[in-house]
Motif scaffolding. Structure first.
Motif, PDB file in Angstrom:
ATOM      1  N   VAL A  43     -20.592 -16.277  -3.351  1.00 57.88           N
ATOM      2  CA  VAL A  43     -21.808 -15.460  -3.453  1.00 57.88           C
ATOM      3  C   VAL A  43     -21.454 -14.239  -4.308  1.00 57.88           C
ATOM      4  O   VAL A  43     -20.687 -13.374  -3.860  1.00 57.88           O
ATOM      5  N   PRO A  44     -21.952 -14.146  -5.546  1.00 57.00           N
ATOM      6  CA  PRO A  44     -21.516 -13.099  -6.473  1.00 57.00           C
ATOM      7  C   PRO A  44     -21.618 -11.681  -5.937  1.00 57.00           C
ATOM      8  O   PRO A  44     -20.703 -10.872  -6.119  1.00 57.00           O
ATOM      9  N   GLU A  45     -22.718 -11.345  -5.261  1.00 59.53           N
ATOM     10  CA  GLU A  45     -22.886  -9.982  -4.757  1.00 59.53           C
ATOM     11  C   GLU A  45     -21.840  -9.645  -3.706  1.00 59.53           C
ATOM     12  O   GLU A  45     -21.258  -8.548  -3.703  1.00 59.53           O
ATOM     13  N   LEU A  46     -21.571 -10.587  -2.807  1.00 61.57           N
ATOM     14  CA  LEU A  46     -20.548 -10.362  -1.796  1.00 61.57           C
ATOM     15  C   LEU A  46     -19.161 -10.249  -2.422  1.00 61.57           C
ATOM     16  O   LEU A  46     -18.327  -9.451  -1.977  1.00 61.57           O
ATOM     17  N   ALA A  47     -18.918 -11.053  -3.458  1.00 58.14           N
ATOM     18  CA  ALA A  47     -17.626 -10.987  -4.145  1.00 58.14           C
ATOM     19  C   ALA A  47     -17.409  -9.607  -4.747  1.00 58.14           C
ATOM     20  O   ALA A  47     -16.333  -9.009  -4.607  1.00 58.14           O
ATOM     21  N   SER A  48     -18.436  -9.064  -5.400  1.00 58.02           N
ATOM     22  CA  SER A  48     -18.323  -7.750  -6.035  1.00 58.02           C
ATOM     23  C   SER A  48     -18.054  -6.669  -5.003  1.00 58.02           C
ATOM     24  O   SER A  48     -17.184  -5.803  -5.193  1.00 58.02           O
ATOM     25  N   ARG A  49     -18.783  -6.704  -3.907  1.00 60.66           N
ATOM     26  CA  ARG A  49     -18.608  -5.685  -2.867  1.00 60.66           C
ATOM     27  C   ARG A  49     -17.200  -5.742  -2.277  1.00 60.66           C
ATOM     28  O   ARG A  49     -16.596  -4.711  -1.979  1.00 60.66           O
ATOM     29  N   ASP A  50     -16.686  -6.947  -2.112  1.00 60.76           N
ATOM     30  CA  ASP A  50     -15.357  -7.073  -1.532  1.00 60.76           C
ATOM     31  C   ASP A  50     -14.284  -6.544  -2.490  1.00 60.76           C
ATOM     32  O   ASP A  50     -13.287  -5.960  -2.055  1.00 60.76           O
ATOM     33  N   HIS A  51     -14.457  -6.767  -3.794  1.00 61.69           N
ATOM     34  CA  HIS A  51     -13.530  -6.216  -4.777  1.00 61.69           C
ATOM     35  C   HIS A  51     -13.510  -4.680  -4.679  1.00 61.69           C
ATOM     36  O   HIS A  51     -12.444  -4.064  -4.781  1.00 61.69           O
ATOM     37  N   VAL A  52     -14.685  -4.080  -4.497  1.00 65.00           N
ATOM     38  CA  VAL A  52     -14.768  -2.617  -4.374  1.00 65.00           C
ATOM     39  C   VAL A  52     -13.922  -2.130  -3.203  1.00 65.00           C
ATOM     40  O   VAL A  52     -13.210  -1.126  -3.285  1.00 65.00           O
ATOM     41  N   GLN A  53     -13.975  -2.852  -2.099  1.00 64.76           N
ATOM     42  CA  GLN A  53     -13.249  -2.446  -0.897  1.00 64.76           C
ATOM     43  C   GLN A  53     -11.742  -2.680  -1.003  1.00 64.76           C
ATOM     44  O   GLN A  53     -10.936  -1.896  -0.493  1.00 64.76           O
ATOM     45  N   LYS A  54     -11.349  -3.764  -1.663  1.00 65.92           N
ATOM     46  CA  LYS A  54      -9.946  -4.169  -1.627  1.00 65.92           C
ATOM     47  C   LYS A  54      -9.115  -3.663  -2.811  1.00 65.92           C
ATOM     48  O   LYS A  54      -7.881  -3.556  -2.685  1.00 65.92           O
ATOM     49  N   LEU A  55      -9.730  -3.340  -3.936  1.00 61.93           N
ATOM     50  CA  LEU A  55      -8.958  -3.114  -5.159  1.00 61.93           C
ATOM     51  C   LEU A  55      -8.035  -1.901  -5.094  1.00 61.93           C
ATOM     52  O   LEU A  55      -6.829  -2.016  -5.348  1.00 61.93           O
ATOM     53  N   ILE A  56      -8.563  -0.737  -4.754  1.00 61.05           N
ATOM     54  CA  ILE A  56      -7.738   0.472  -4.741  1.00 61.05           C
ATOM     55  C   ILE A  56      -6.593   0.374  -3.726  1.00 61.05           C
ATOM     56  O   ILE A  56      -5.439   0.711  -4.040  1.00 61.05           O
ATOM     57  N   PRO A  57      -6.842  -0.091  -2.485  1.00 62.44           N
ATOM     58  CA  PRO A  57      -5.703  -0.277  -1.560  1.00 62.44           C
ATOM     59  C   PRO A  57      -4.630  -1.206  -2.119  1.00 62.44           C
ATOM     60  O   PRO A  57      -3.432  -0.966  -1.908  1.00 62.44           O
ATOM     61  N   LEU A  58      -5.031  -2.261  -2.836  1.00 63.55           N
ATOM     62  CA  LEU A  58      -4.043  -3.171  -3.416  1.00 63.55           C
ATOM     63  C   LEU A  58      -3.259  -2.504  -4.542  1.00 63.55           C
ATOM     64  O   LEU A  58      -2.056  -2.757  -4.714  1.00 63.55           O
ATOM     65  N   VAL A  59      -3.929  -1.669  -5.331  1.00 62.37           N
ATOM     66  CA  VAL A  59      -3.234  -0.929  -6.394  1.00 62.37           C
ATOM     67  C   VAL A  59      -2.157  -0.046  -5.782  1.00 62.37           C
ATOM     68  O   VAL A  59      -1.000  -0.021  -6.242  1.00 62.37           O
ATOM     69  N   LYS A  60      -2.509   0.683  -4.731  1.00 63.25           N
ATOM     70  CA  LYS A  60      -1.534   1.552  -4.057  1.00 63.25           C
ATOM     71  C   LYS A  60      -0.376   0.738  -3.495  1.00 63.25           C
ATOM     72  O   LYS A  60       0.791   1.140  -3.589  1.00 63.25           O
ATOM     73  N   GLN A  61      -0.707  -0.412  -2.930  1.00 66.71           N
ATOM     74  CA  GLN A  61       0.321  -1.272  -2.339  1.00 66.71           C
ATOM     75  C   GLN A  61       1.277  -1.799  -3.412  1.00 66.71           C
ATOM     76  O   GLN A  61       2.501  -1.843  -3.203  1.00 66.71           O
ATOM     77  N   ALA A  62       0.726  -2.191  -4.548  1.00 70.85           N
ATOM     78  CA  ALA A  62       1.556  -2.721  -5.641  1.00 70.85           C
ATOM     79  C   ALA A  62       2.480  -1.651  -6.200  1.00 70.85           C
ATOM     80  O   ALA A  62       3.657  -1.915  -6.496  1.00 70.85           O
ATOM     81  N   LEU A  63       1.974  -0.434  -6.355  1.00 69.25           N
ATOM     82  CA  LEU A  63       2.795   0.672  -6.853  1.00 69.25           C
ATOM     83  C   LEU A  63       3.939   0.974  -5.878  1.00 69.25           C
ATOM     84  O   LEU A  63       5.085   1.188  -6.293  1.00 69.25           O
ATOM     85  N   THR A  64       3.621   0.962  -4.600  1.00 68.35           N
ATOM     86  CA  THR A  64       4.638   1.238  -3.584  1.00 68.35           C
ATOM     87  C   THR A  64       5.706   0.152  -3.559  1.00 68.35           C
ATOM     88  O   THR A  64       6.907   0.437  -3.537  1.00 68.35           O
ATOM     89  N   GLU A  65       5.279  -1.098  -3.586  1.00 65.50           N
ATOM     90  CA  GLU A  65       6.214  -2.224  -3.541  1.00 65.50           C
ATOM     91  C   GLU A  65       7.148  -2.217  -4.750  1.00 65.50           C
ATOM     92  O   GLU A  65       8.325  -2.576  -4.644  1.00 65.50           O
ATOM     93  N   ALA A  66       6.621  -1.815  -5.913  1.00 64.39           N
ATOM     94  CA  ALA A  66       7.423  -1.805  -7.140  1.00 64.39           C
ATOM     95  C   ALA A  66       8.257  -0.537  -7.280  1.00 64.39           C
ATOM     96  O   ALA A  66       9.002  -0.401  -8.262  1.00 64.39           O
ATOM     97  N   HIS A  67       8.114   0.381  -6.311  1.00 59.78           N
ATOM     98  CA  HIS A  67       8.803   1.676  -6.386  1.00 59.78           C
ATOM     99  C   HIS A  67       8.481   2.377  -7.711  1.00 59.78           C
ATOM    100  O   HIS A  67       9.361   2.929  -8.369  1.00 59.78           O
TER     101      HIS A  67
END
Length: 340
Positions: A43-67
């Motif tokens: 469902v495109p609308e639900l997909a977009s909303r979920d990206h909004v919620q998950k993207l920034i936390p994942l960016v922070k997680q990736a930066l932390t994991e990579a030191h």
């Protein structure tokens, strides 16, 4: 060069940190399969909303994991297309905003180029030139690859892509979502009772057509006793038809180009029957074959980070405008030499 890669083309949120010398430093993926399962598809609308919620936390997680602190990042790569407009806009907006805030360049990456180059993350990586088979939910392409961006389309699907045919057939059989993976799993229980046609293999050329296969599967199902074993038998026959069709076309492509390297990528490249058939083909042709690891067959940030890094090293970047391309022919990309 440290590159942050962002992938949000459909129903997976992918983030990765890639270094031009050290390789992949971290990657994270959040799949929305469980959420879309209730609706039998994305469902495109639900997909977009979920990206909004998950993207920034994942960016922070990736930066932390990579030191790797944000101040160390030299560039950002993001999927600009093809894909769902809303989903693409989430990734593009975040990427461009971070690039502006961190005062670093950003580059738009073609989703299918990301898949095509995913095997470059493996050891050994394929040497150019090679023939590439890209098989996913939206694309079935045979491509001659002479350099990054130097792509010649040898053949493509005239209707349903291979992954789309898998998903639609699974839905017709009532197998559920995600259809392709579940159909392949069911096929393991099947018996070789049926033989489906191998579309467009009785004529010259490298184009594909898989739409008729799902109709053939439905007719076979309707004429059967509709037992669970019948369903498994049909799944097996369907999977074998797809695998043999792809194998025949890849053999022609290798012979036509005279090349001895085949790269297979995209979501459907995770299918074990297809992998086995194509591996046997290349062994018979005295050729090499390359697959991405299973976790990089699906959409992911690592492939976007790698592809973007190569273009950033070649001084390609986008301006401040947030641009997405839901439809974006692969041949429109600017060619550049593969950099060490």
């Amino acid at each position: 060069m440290y590159v942050l890669g962002i992938e949000t083309s459909c129903d997976e949120t992918g983030v990765a940190i890639y270094h031009s010398k050290q390789g992949l430093l971290s990657h994270f993926l959040y799949s929305q399969v469980a959420m879309h399962n209730d609706y039998g598809g994305v469902v495109p609308e639900l997909a977009s909303r979920d990206h909004v919620q998950k993207l920034i936390p994942l960016v922070k997680q990736a930066l932390t994991e990579a030191h790797t602190p944000s101040a160390t990042i030299n560039g950002i790569a993001y999927t600009a297309g093809p894909g769902l407009m809303g989903a693409l806009l989430v990734g593009a907006t975040v990427a461009r905003s971070l690039a502006w805030a961190w005062q670093i360049p950003a580059v738009a990456v073609h989703h299918m180029e990301g898949h095509l180059l995913a095997t470059m993350l493996e050891t050994p990586a394929p040497q150019l030139p090679f023939v590439a088979l890209l098989i996913s939910g939206g694309h079935t392409l045979l491509i001659r690859v002479d350099a990054i961006g130097a792509y010649q389309i040898l053949g493509e699907s005239l209707d349903d892509a291979a992954g789309e045919a898998f998903d639609k057939t699974a839905k017709l059989l009532g197998i559920g979502y995600p259809g392709g993976a579940k159909l392949a799993q069911l096929a393991r229980q099947g018996q070789p009772v049926y033989k489906f046609p191998r579309p467009m293999t009785d004529r010259p050329g490298l184009d594909f057509s898989f739409s008729g296969l799902k109709t053939y599967a439905l007719n076979t199902w309707q004429q059967s006793a509709q037992s669970e074993q019948d369903k498994a038998n049909i799944a097996l026959a369907f999977e074998q038809a797809i695998a043999e069709t792809l194998t025949i076309k890849c053999k022609r492509a290798l012979q036509q180009t005279g090349l001895k390297r085949l790269v297979v990528a995209g979501g459907v490249s995770a299918n074990l029957t297809i992998r086995s058939a194509l591996t046997k083909l290349t062994e018979a042709q005295n050729a090499e074959i390359f697959f991405p690891r299973l976790e990089f067959c699906t959409d992911n940030g690592a492939m976007i980070a790698y592809a973007g890094c190569q273009r950033l090293l070649a001084n390609q970047q986008q301006d401040l405008a947030i641009v997405t391309k839901p439809r974006w022919p692969l041949t429109e990309l600017a060619p550049l030499s593969l950099l060490p």
